[in-house]
Each structure stands twice: as C-alpha cells, then as structure tokens.
Design a protein around this motif. Structure first.
Motif, mmCIF file in Angstrom:
data_model
loop_
_atom_site.group_PDB
_atom_site.id
_atom_site.type_symbol
_atom_site.label_atom_id
_atom_site.label_comp_id
_atom_site.label_asym_id
_atom_site.label_seq_id
_atom_site.Cartn_x
_atom_site.Cartn_y
_atom_site.Cartn_z
ATOM 1 N N GLY A 1 -3.172 -5.172 7.906
ATOM 2 C CA GLY A 1 -2.514 -6.187 7.449
ATOM 3 C C GLY A 1 -2.143 -6.193 6.202
ATOM 4 O O GLY A 1 -1.825 -7.314 5.754
ATOM 5 N N VAL A 2 -1.205 -4.883 5.925
ATOM 6 C CA VAL A 2 -0.623 -4.720 4.392
ATOM 7 C C VAL A 2 0.200 -5.885 4.850
ATOM 8 O O VAL A 2 0.958 -5.540 5.392
ATOM 9 C CB VAL A 2 -0.547 -3.606 3.778
ATOM 10 C CG1 VAL A 2 -1.749 -2.764 3.618
ATOM 11 C CG2 VAL A 2 0.206 -3.073 5.099
ATOM 12 N N ASP A 3 1.066 -6.268 3.141
ATOM 13 C CA ASP A 3 2.251 -7.000 3.794
ATOM 14 C C ASP A 3 3.341 -5.835 3.665
ATOM 15 O O ASP A 3 4.832 -6.153 3.758
ATOM 16 C CB ASP A 3 2.350 -7.363 2.621
ATOM 17 C CG ASP A 3 1.363 -8.882 2.454
ATOM 18 O OD1 ASP A 3 1.226 -9.521 3.664
ATOM 19 O OD2 ASP A 3 0.228 -9.066 1.146
ATOM 20 N N GLY A 4 3.147 -4.948 3.167
ATOM 21 C CA GLY A 4 4.301 -3.999 2.873
ATOM 22 C C GLY A 4 3.971 -2.999 2.680
ATOM 23 O O GLY A 4 2.676 -2.483 2.024
ATOM 24 N N LEU A 5 5.129 -1.646 2.603
ATOM 25 C CA LEU A 5 4.784 -0.124 1.819
ATOM 26 C C LEU A 5 5.262 0.531 1.309
ATOM 27 O O LEU A 5 6.614 -0.378 1.373
ATOM 28 C CB LEU A 5 4.177 0.792 3.696
ATOM 29 C CG LEU A 5 3.202 0.663 4.230
ATOM 30 C CD1 LEU A 5 3.766 1.288 5.654
ATOM 31 C CD2 LEU A 5 2.136 0.627 3.966
ATOM 32 N N VAL A 6 4.523 0.682 0.685
ATOM 33 C CA VAL A 6 5.400 2.026 -0.615
ATOM 34 C C VAL A 6 5.495 3.636 -0.050
ATOM 35 O O VAL A 6 4.727 3.623 0.038
ATOM 36 C CB VAL A 6 5.128 2.414 -1.935
ATOM 37 C CG1 VAL A 6 5.800 3.066 -2.909
ATOM 38 C CG2 VAL A 6 5.134 0.362 -2.451
ATOM 39 N N VAL A 7 6.896 4.212 0.435
ATOM 40 C CA VAL A 7 6.630 5.155 1.255
ATOM 41 C C VAL A 7 7.656 6.835 0.069
ATOM 42 O O VAL A 7 8.682 6.058 -0.382
ATOM 43 C CB VAL A 7 7.333 5.805 2.402
ATOM 44 C CG1 VAL A 7 7.658 6.559 3.310
ATOM 45 C CG2 VAL A 7 7.261 4.083 3.140
ATOM 46 N N VAL A 8 6.311 7.473 -0.238
ATOM 47 C CA VAL A 8 6.531 8.466 -0.877
ATOM 48 C C VAL A 8 6.546 9.623 -0.189
ATOM 49 O O VAL A 8 6.405 10.214 0.715
ATOM 50 C CB VAL A 8 5.303 8.563 -2.036
ATOM 51 C CG1 VAL A 8 5.412 9.713 -3.014
ATOM 52 C CG2 VAL A 8 4.384 7.181 -2.723
ATOM 53 N N GLY A 9 8.233 10.261 -1.074
ATOM 54 C CA GLY A 9 8.463 11.368 -0.384
ATOM 55 C C GLY A 9 7.826 12.599 -1.749
ATOM 56 O O GLY A 9 7.768 12.657 -2.433
ATOM 57 N N ALA A 10 8.400 13.987 -1.213
ATOM 58 C CA ALA A 10 7.927 14.973 -1.709
ATOM 59 C C ALA A 10 9.375 14.913 -2.894
ATOM 60 O O ALA A 10 8.439 16.326 -4.303
ATOM 61 C CB ALA A 10 8.676 16.187 -0.782
ATOM 62 N N GLU A 11 10.172 14.657 -3.302
ATOM 63 C CA GLU A 11 10.797 15.157 -4.522
ATOM 64 C C GLU A 11 10.444 13.827 -5.476
ATOM 65 O O GLU A 11 10.162 14.386 -6.341
ATOM 66 C CB GLU A 11 11.877 14.260 -4.519
ATOM 67 C CG GLU A 11 12.777 14.800 -3.159
ATOM 68 C CD GLU A 11 13.075 14.253 -1.952
ATOM 69 O OE1 GLU A 11 14.337 14.241 -1.347
ATOM 70 O OE2 GLU A 11 11.854 13.484 -1.868
ATOM 71 N N ALA A 12 9.186 13.772 -5.069
ATOM 72 C CA ALA A 12 8.599 12.171 -6.315
ATOM 73 C C ALA A 12 7.488 12.844 -7.817
ATOM 74 O O ALA A 12 7.047 13.696 -6.945
ATOM 75 C CB ALA A 12 7.754 10.985 -5.191
ATOM 76 N N GLY A 13 7.817 12.070 -8.851
ATOM 77 C CA GLY A 13 6.354 12.892 -9.786
ATOM 78 C C GLY A 13 5.144 12.333 -9.438
ATOM 79 O O GLY A 13 5.757 11.755 -8.629
ATOM 80 N N HIS B 1 0.886 -1.249 -0.188
ATOM 81 C CA HIS B 1 -0.232 -0.112 -0.207
ATOM 82 C C HIS B 1 0.887 1.274 -0.065
ATOM 83 O O HIS B 1 2.115 1.281 0.707
ATOM 84 C CB HIS B 1 -1.110 0.331 1.508
ATOM 85 C CG HIS B 1 -1.998 0.926 1.117
ATOM 86 N ND1 HIS B 1 -3.252 0.674 0.303
ATOM 87 C CD2 HIS B 1 -2.552 1.462 1.520
ATOM 88 C CE1 HIS B 1 -3.769 1.458 0.892
ATOM 89 N NE2 HIS B 1 -3.525 2.468 0.960
ATOM 90 N N VAL B 2 0.799 2.666 -0.706
ATOM 91 C CA VAL B 2 0.969 3.846 -1.148
ATOM 92 C C VAL B 2 0.533 3.968 0.436
ATOM 93 O O VAL B 2 0.111 4.853 0.165
ATOM 94 C CB VAL B 2 0.913 4.114 -2.416
ATOM 95 C CG1 VAL B 2 1.808 5.615 -2.160
ATOM 96 C CG2 VAL B 2 1.441 3.185 -3.529
ATOM 97 N N VAL B 3 1.903 5.126 0.919
ATOM 98 C CA VAL B 3 1.599 6.254 1.928
ATOM 99 C C VAL B 3 2.358 7.067 1.770
ATOM 100 O O VAL B 3 3.224 7.210 1.698
ATOM 101 C CB VAL B 3 1.419 5.086 2.974
ATOM 102 C CG1 VAL B 3 0.652 4.298 3.284
ATOM 103 C CG2 VAL B 3 2.874 4.634 3.588
ATOM 104 N N ALA B 4 1.941 8.292 2.607
ATOM 105 C CA ALA B 4 3.232 9.575 1.865
ATOM 106 C C ALA B 4 3.425 10.195 3.621
ATOM 107 O O ALA B 4 3.220 11.156 4.041
ATOM 108 C CB ALA B 4 2.988 10.809 1.568
ATOM 109 N N SER B 5 2.586 9.073 5.226
ATOM 110 C CA SER B 5 2.976 9.980 6.560
ATOM 111 C C SER B 5 2.951 8.777 7.302
ATOM 112 O O SER B 5 2.538 7.356 7.233
ATOM 113 C CB SER B 5 1.806 10.631 7.037
ATOM 114 O OG SER B 5 0.498 9.910 6.949
#
Length: 317
Positions: A134-146, A119-123
């Motif tokens: 219960g997600v298996d992992g996270l994609v953590v997005v920072g400000a530099e992303a497009g 799951h994609v998160v930003a906080s």
C-alpha cells in the motif's frame, strides 16, 4: 515559478518533478533540502547518520524555513530506527522515503498521520510487494546510482521500465545516472513522474560535505565510480585506497569475513565529513562524470528545468 505537473508532483504537492536524493552527511542538515524545496522540488533530509536530537532540530528548521513539502529519508536498518520513526511521527513529516527494509514495518502508522510514504526498490519483485503493502509511490534505483545501487547492477534505463510495467498505476521516481535536464526528460519518457538527483546535488554550495569530497566528484570521469562490496551491500564509489584494496580482495577471492573487515574499516564519514578522500568511501554515481562545477542548489534546479524544456523542444514531432 515554472511548474511541470506529473503524477509525482501531484502526489507530493511540489511544482517540479525534481527530487534531491537523501545523502548521508551531504543532506543530513537542513540547508540543502531547504534550498531544493524552496526552489519547487522535493528536498530530502538524510536521517541515516543523524542523532535523534539533531534530526528533530533539522525537521523543525525545515518546517520553519519553508511552507513547501520536504521529505526525510530513513534507512530502516539504521541503529535506533524505531526511535527515529517515533520521532518522525511526532513531527508529522510531510513525506517519508524509506529504504533497506519492508514497508509493512512503518506504513500504517505514517499514512494514518497523513505522511506520504515512498519506498525505495531496485527490482520488479520488490516493487510489487511494496505496491501490495500500500505504499503511495516508489523510488526506483538503477545501477548508475551512487551510495547503494542494486546488487544485480541493472541499469536505470531497464529497471525503471521493468517496474513501470510491473506496477503501472503507482507513481515512480527514477534514480541513478541523472545529472541534467536531458536526464529528467529521459526519466519521464521511461514512465517515471520525477527524477532523483544525488551526485548533482553533492556539488552544491549547500551540501554538507568536505570540499575535498566535492573536488573528487568534480574531477571524476564517467568510468571512475565503480561498484565494490560484493556480498556486503554494494556501494558505488570513486577510486582511492579503499576501492583499490576492496577490488584486489574481490579479485583474489578473499574470504567474505576478510572483505567485510576491510569494507568496515573505511566509512563515508571519513571522506564526506573529515575530508579523508584517500581512505574513506567517496560514494558517488556515474553521473559524477557529468558534473563539473559547484553551484547553489536553487540555481541547479532552475538549470535542470531549462535543460529539460530545451531537450523536449529538440525532440522530433
């Protein structure tokens, strides 16, 4: 093939902690994710703009083209999201990367089917909620992303550390600002088990985007990709008529509905598919300023690994 084992590579069954971001149009066909998965990373098919029949065909082409894991990225706000989820369940995709919505909407069904769910998160707050679901992992997005950086524009350097401290037992993929092997080393040092590369793979021969879009990315400096769309779902995009109009409206304090109308008038498809890089949304990350050539995706993966190994060797004791 070189292997670099982390908690993320073990979770996903891949050889390298390199994830190609799901990018609408650029990876909304099988060529780019297929090349990345074959090279040992995780290729990601972007379902956002795809019609169901095209999506089904692309998933089947990926499965026929490699025995390596691949992922499908699904923005949960897209029209027909429930139909798409039914399709992906029927196709038993190996990995689902979901964004722009809550994980409880899909999690039980996909995990029961054997799909690894990221799951994609930003906080940190959203990370804890996803972890509790219960997600298996996270994609953590920072400000530099497009594409869609976090509206608070917290840097990847900070947000990945904050999330790693908030959910220390969950595998993390760091996203935003990564373009080379030194960035991959930094992501792992921050506590992630992989780095996600978007803009770097925009400039690949397999990316399904117009050459004018790629030329704009190659010409960009590190300061060119600016956030626009306050209160509308912030995107980071390269300068053109669209960004200039939006910046002026925001600077002048225009009503949100006036800004919404102008924001909707331009689309990513106009730039990425049609090649209208003056009026479309040229979504790209700040790392565009670190990308200066179009190369085959597999070659990009090999270079990232070589640069990572060199970066690690150069660190003191």
């Amino acid at each position: 093939m070189t292997t670099l084992a982390t908690d993320v590579t073990r979770l996903l069954g891949i050889d390298l902690p390199i994830v190609q971001a799901g990018m609408s149009w650029a990876s909304s066909s099988p060529e780019l994710p297929l090349a990345v998965s074959r090279a040992g990373g995780l290729g990601v098919l972007a379902a956002g703009p795809m019609r169901p029949d095209d999506l089904r065909g692309a998933v089947r082409a990926l499965r026929a083209g490699t025995d390596r894991p691949f992922a499908v990225n699904l923005p949960l706000y897209r029209k027909g999201a429930e139909e798409v989820m039914d399709l992906l369940l029927a196709e038993r995709v190996p990995v689902l990367i979901a964004s722009q919505g809550g994980p409880r909407r899909y999690l039980d069904r996909f995990q029961a089917a054997g799909t690894v769910c990221l799951h994609v998160v930003a906080s940190p707050e959203h990370a804890r909620k996803a972890a509790d679901a219960g997600v298996d992992g996270l994609v953590v997005v920072g400000a530099e992303a497009g594409g869609h950086p976090p509206p608070e524009l917290v840097s990847t350097l900070v947000i990945v550390r904050a999330v790693a401290r908030a959910v220390p037992d969950l595998p993390l993929i760091a996203s935003g600002g990564f373009a080379d092997g030194a960035g991959l080393a930094a992501a792992l040092a921050l506590g992630a088990g992989a780095a996600q590369f978007g803009t770097r793979f925009l400039a690949s021969t397999e990316a399904n985007v117009h050459p004018a879009y790629q030329r704009a990315v190659l010409a960009a400096s590190v300061t060119d990709a600016q956030p626009v769309g306050r209160d509308l779902g912030v995107i980071r995009a390269l300068p053109n008529t669209f960004t200039r109009d939006m910046t002026k409206l925001e600077h002048d304090g225009a009503d949100v509905e006036d800004r919404r109308a102008r924001f909707a008038k331009s689309t990513l498809k106009m730039a990425a598919f049609d090649g209208d890089v003056d009026n479309g949304k040229i979504e790209a990350g700040q790392s565009a300023g670190l990308v200066d050539e179009v190369r085959p995706a597999a070659e990009i993966v090999r270079t990232l690994v070589a640069e990572y190994l060199a970066a690690v060797r150069s660190l003191p004791g």
